[in-house]
Every structure is written in C-alpha cells, then in structure tokens.
Design a protein around this motif. Sequence first.
Motif, PDB file in Angstrom:
ATOM      1  N   VAL A  22       1.704   0.976  -1.636  1.00  0.00           N
ATOM      2  CA  VAL A  22       2.246   0.543  -2.928  1.00  0.00           C
ATOM      3  C   VAL A  22       1.872  -0.892  -3.293  1.00  0.00           C
ATOM      4  CG1 VAL A  22       4.130   2.229  -2.845  1.00  0.00           C
ATOM      5  CG2 VAL A  22       4.588  -0.122  -2.181  1.00  0.00           C
ATOM      6  N   THR A  23       1.543  -1.729  -2.293  1.00  0.00           N
ATOM      7  CA  THR A  23       1.194  -3.109  -2.656  1.00  0.00           C
ATOM      8  C   THR A  23      -0.306  -3.287  -2.904  1.00  0.00           C
ATOM      9  OG1 THR A  23       1.073  -3.820  -0.337  1.00  0.00           O
ATOM     10  CG2 THR A  23       3.172  -4.168  -1.480  1.00  0.00           C
ATOM     11  N   VAL A  24      -1.144  -2.839  -1.980  1.00  0.00           N
ATOM     12  CA  VAL A  24      -2.580  -3.089  -2.162  1.00  0.00           C
ATOM     13  C   VAL A  24      -3.361  -1.826  -2.507  1.00  0.00           C
ATOM     14  CG1 VAL A  24      -2.460  -5.095  -0.623  1.00  0.00           C
ATOM     15  CG2 VAL A  24      -3.288  -2.914   0.287  1.00  0.00           C
ATOM     16  N   GLY A  25      -2.646  -0.699  -2.681  1.00  0.00           N
ATOM     17  CA  GLY A  25      -3.313   0.519  -3.141  1.00  0.00           C
ATOM     18  C   GLY A  25      -4.090   1.268  -2.069  1.00  0.00           C
ATOM     19  N   ALA A  26      -3.689   1.105  -0.796  1.00  0.00           N
ATOM     20  CA  ALA A  26      -4.329   1.876   0.281  1.00  0.00           C
ATOM     21  C   ALA A  26      -3.681   3.271   0.285  1.00  0.00           C
ATOM     22  CB  ALA A  26      -4.146   1.178   1.624  1.00  0.00           C
ATOM     23  N   ARG A  78       2.552 -10.677  -1.198  1.00  0.00           N
ATOM     24  CA  ARG A  78       2.028  -9.311  -1.234  1.00  0.00           C
ATOM     25  C   ARG A  78       2.750  -8.451  -2.276  1.00  0.00           C
ATOM     26  NH1 ARG A  78       2.530  -5.304   3.881  1.00  0.00           N
ATOM     27  NH2 ARG A  78       0.564  -4.195   3.720  1.00  0.00           N
ATOM     28  N   ARG A 100      -4.302  -8.710  -5.032  1.00  0.00           N
ATOM     29  CA  ARG A 100      -4.467  -7.346  -4.502  1.00  0.00           C
ATOM     30  C   ARG A 100      -5.833  -7.180  -3.829  1.00  0.00           C
ATOM     31  NH1 ARG A 100      -3.252  -4.808  -8.689  1.00  0.00           N
ATOM     32  NH2 ARG A 100      -5.273  -4.114  -9.456  1.00  0.00           N
ATOM     33  N   ARG A 128      -5.190   2.037  12.143  1.00  0.00           N
ATOM     34  CA  ARG A 128      -4.193   2.102  11.061  1.00  0.00           C
ATOM     35  C   ARG A 128      -2.782   2.148  11.638  1.00  0.00           C
ATOM     36  NH1 ARG A 128      -4.741   1.891   5.396  1.00  0.00           N
ATOM     37  NH2 ARG A 128      -6.385   3.435   5.441  1.00  0.00           N
ATOM     38  N   ALA A 146       1.039  -8.303  -5.453  1.00  0.00           N
ATOM     39  CA  ALA A 146      -0.269  -7.640  -5.503  1.00  0.00           C
ATOM     40  C   ALA A 146      -0.351  -6.529  -6.565  1.00  0.00           C
ATOM     41  CB  ALA A 146      -0.650  -7.099  -4.120  1.00  0.00           C
ATOM     42  N   PRO A 147       0.729  -5.726  -6.762  1.00  0.00           N
ATOM     43  CA  PRO A 147       0.617  -4.694  -7.795  1.00  0.00           C
ATOM     44  C   PRO A 147       0.397  -5.272  -9.194  1.00  0.00           C
ATOM     45  CG  PRO A 147       2.504  -4.236  -6.364  1.00  0.00           C
ATOM     46  CD  PRO A 147       2.005  -5.621  -6.025  1.00  0.00           C
ATOM     47  N   ARG A 189      -6.262  -6.640   0.116  1.00  0.00           N
ATOM     48  CA  ARG A 189      -6.888  -5.375   0.493  1.00  0.00           C
ATOM     49  C   ARG A 189      -8.059  -5.623   1.440  1.00  0.00           C
ATOM     50  NH1 ARG A 189      -6.868  -0.159  -2.197  1.00  0.00           N
ATOM     51  NH2 ARG A 189      -8.898   0.673  -1.711  1.00  0.00           N
TER      52      ARG A 189
END
Lengths: 205, 205
Positions: free
Chosen positions: A168-172, B107, B117, B154, B110-111, B121
């Motif tokens: 939700v924050t960096v779009g991963a 962070r 962002r 991850r 970032a959105p 990322r």
Amino acid sequence: MPTDVHETMMEATYRALCANGFASLTMQDIADEADKSTSLLHYHYDTKQDLLVAFLRYLIERFEERFEDTEDEGPEERLRGFVSRMVPDDDGEDDYDRFGLAIMELRMQAPYEDAYREQLRTNEAVIRSRLADVVRDGIEEGVFREVDPDRTARLVFDALDGARSERVTVGADEAPAEVAAALDEFVFSSLLVAEGEADEGDETE
Amino acid sequence: MPTDVHETMMEATYRALCANGFASLTMQDIADEADKSTSLLHYHYDTKQDLLVAFLRYLIERFEERFEDTEDEGPEERLRGFVSRMVPDDDGEDDYDRFGLAIMELRMQAPYEDAYREQLRTNEAVIRSRLADVVRDGIEEGVFREVDPDRTARLVFDALDGARSERVTVGADEAPAEVAAALDEFVFSSLLVAEGEADEGDETE
C-alpha cells in the motif's frame, strides 16, 4: 445502543474509511454512509476518536467470530486459511488497498494517541494469540513438530503486515502473495511432522 | 557539491529526523544540525522533498557499502548479520525507535508523493535483491538447499519491516528480536543443507 444501530455505524465507518481515507475522515462522512444524522452519531460516540476505537474493537470481534467459525478445521488448514484471507484476490484488491492504507494511517497515530495504541495493541495481541493457539493445538495433536507457538505466530503476523505495508505504500503489489508462498514453504510445510516421524512417535508409546 | 558537504547535510538530516520526527521537520532544523545556513541548504536542494529523496538515496548507498564489506563472509553469516543489524540493541534502541518512526512516517507519504514512492521502491528492491543474491550464492556453493531466492528475501525483509512497525507504533518492543529468532529457526536453519545431504550430493557426481 441497539445492536443493529452499532452494526450500521461500524459498517458505515468501514465504507467511509475506504472512500475517504483516514486523514480527512469526518463524523459527517460516517453519518452520510450510515444515512443517519451526525447528532445521532455524536449521541453514541463523543468524539471521532471514540468512534474509531469502537471500530477497532468491532474489527477484532469480527475476527474472533470468523476465526471461531473455522474451529472444526485442522490446525494446518486454519493457518493456511488465515494467510489466504490476508492476501487480496482480484475482487477484493481495491478494498484491501484503500482499507489497508487507512488502517496504516490510523496506526501511525498510535504513538501519539493512547486510546488507538491500547486498542491496536490488544487487537494485534489477540490475532497473534489465536494463531499461537492453533500452532499449540497442532503440536498437541501430533501433526506439528515442537516449535515456539508465540514466535511462530509473530513471524506469520509481522510478515503479512510488512507485505501489506510494502504494497500500500510503495505499490509492491506482489508482496502479500509472495510472502504467503514463503510462509507456506518455510513455516507451514516445515511444521508438519513427516508421516514416518509420526509413526515412530506412536511406536514409542 | 563537495562530498563532505553532502555527507554533513545527510548526517544532519538523520539527526534532525531522530530529534524532530518527520511531520514537523523543517529545512531550518536540518541547517541547525549541520551548523550551516538554510540558504546553503536551499542552494543544494530546491525543496525539503528533494533533500529527503537525496537522503533516501544516501541511505541505500550506505547500505550497499556496508553490505559489500561483508563479501568475504559466507552466505549464512551474511544473512544472519543483516538480520542482527535490524534488531536494536540496548545502545541503539532510542535511535531505532525515533528513526524507525520517522522513516515510517515518510513512507506513509509515498502514496501521495511520487518522488518518495519511487526512491523508497528502489531502496526496498535493492535490499531484497542483495539478500536474494546471497541466497543464490549459498545455493550455488551447495551450502543452501534449492529455494526461490527472491521469495526468501521477501519474507526476511517484510517480516523485519512488520516487526519494526509493531514496535514503533504500538510499542511491541520484543517484536524485532522475536522475528529474528523465528527467521533463524524457520528460514536460515532450514536453508542449510544437512551434512549428510551434502555428502550424498557429492557421491552422485
């Protein structure tokens, strides 16, 4: 307050958080979603903060109800079910992203707002405790090997939480599904006592 | 810009974030920490946003330098070293908490801010990629079993990130150390090819 009024308000809060986010959320937004007056809302909840704490309590009560519904399932199935509910599917992606961001923004207020911090702390402890109970059940039933149940629950919870943050924050976007696959590989598969081992265990009794 | 001026500014930004948090951070705070004028700061960075993006770039460059310093270590030691640097010790607790909260607040922007962002990322992708490289090295050297390196990276990254969130937002101080122990038990120990297996592998050659 009658149960159905409470339910209406809580569902309206969920929709208002998804639609407006946390930062700009007003009592008016929630009243509009509930199709009620703001005076009714203020009659039941003194402040927006009180309402949001009630909402966090509602979330954890709903979690407990849903989790109890899986009581007839085996420990492995219950853990995998929990994880799969934390991974958005195509239909639920928008809500996952909007609500996930709103709840993270609320959580970022926790260091400054005691009431949010206490309720969130309780919620997170309850979720981890239910997961740990399932691990404990699995060990007692002899289907899981001996691990530390609380530590295992912490890894599952924090990994899924970190994945949601990344998404939700960096779009991963791929993070939740990838973490679910990793938990499956490293945690759940490794918990299972191999057939042979279980048999050996029985023989020694 | 001379390297030492840049370094001074970046170190000052770190201290100012720890001291003031992210929300109320001003160019003046950073200038004060650097013992420089705000006009010098503005000469090098047009806006606070530009400065913070440069700071995020500085963080990842420092990470890469430090990670390269461990190149002579084995894959297992490098992974464990990474994790232990993400768990605060008694001396580093205050900075972990203050800086951890500040970076989480950044962070959360970032959105809404493309520049944050994109840089965050990139930073997170670089960290995961370095971890995945180490897992890949371990597999090639025959000390780790065959796993998906990216998925493993991850899980490690997101679990530690979730633990930091839990600690800095709701005060679950034990989360990072507990997640580190769980990663040790479920991931790192399970990666290692058992002595016997490695021998068997050699015999088939």
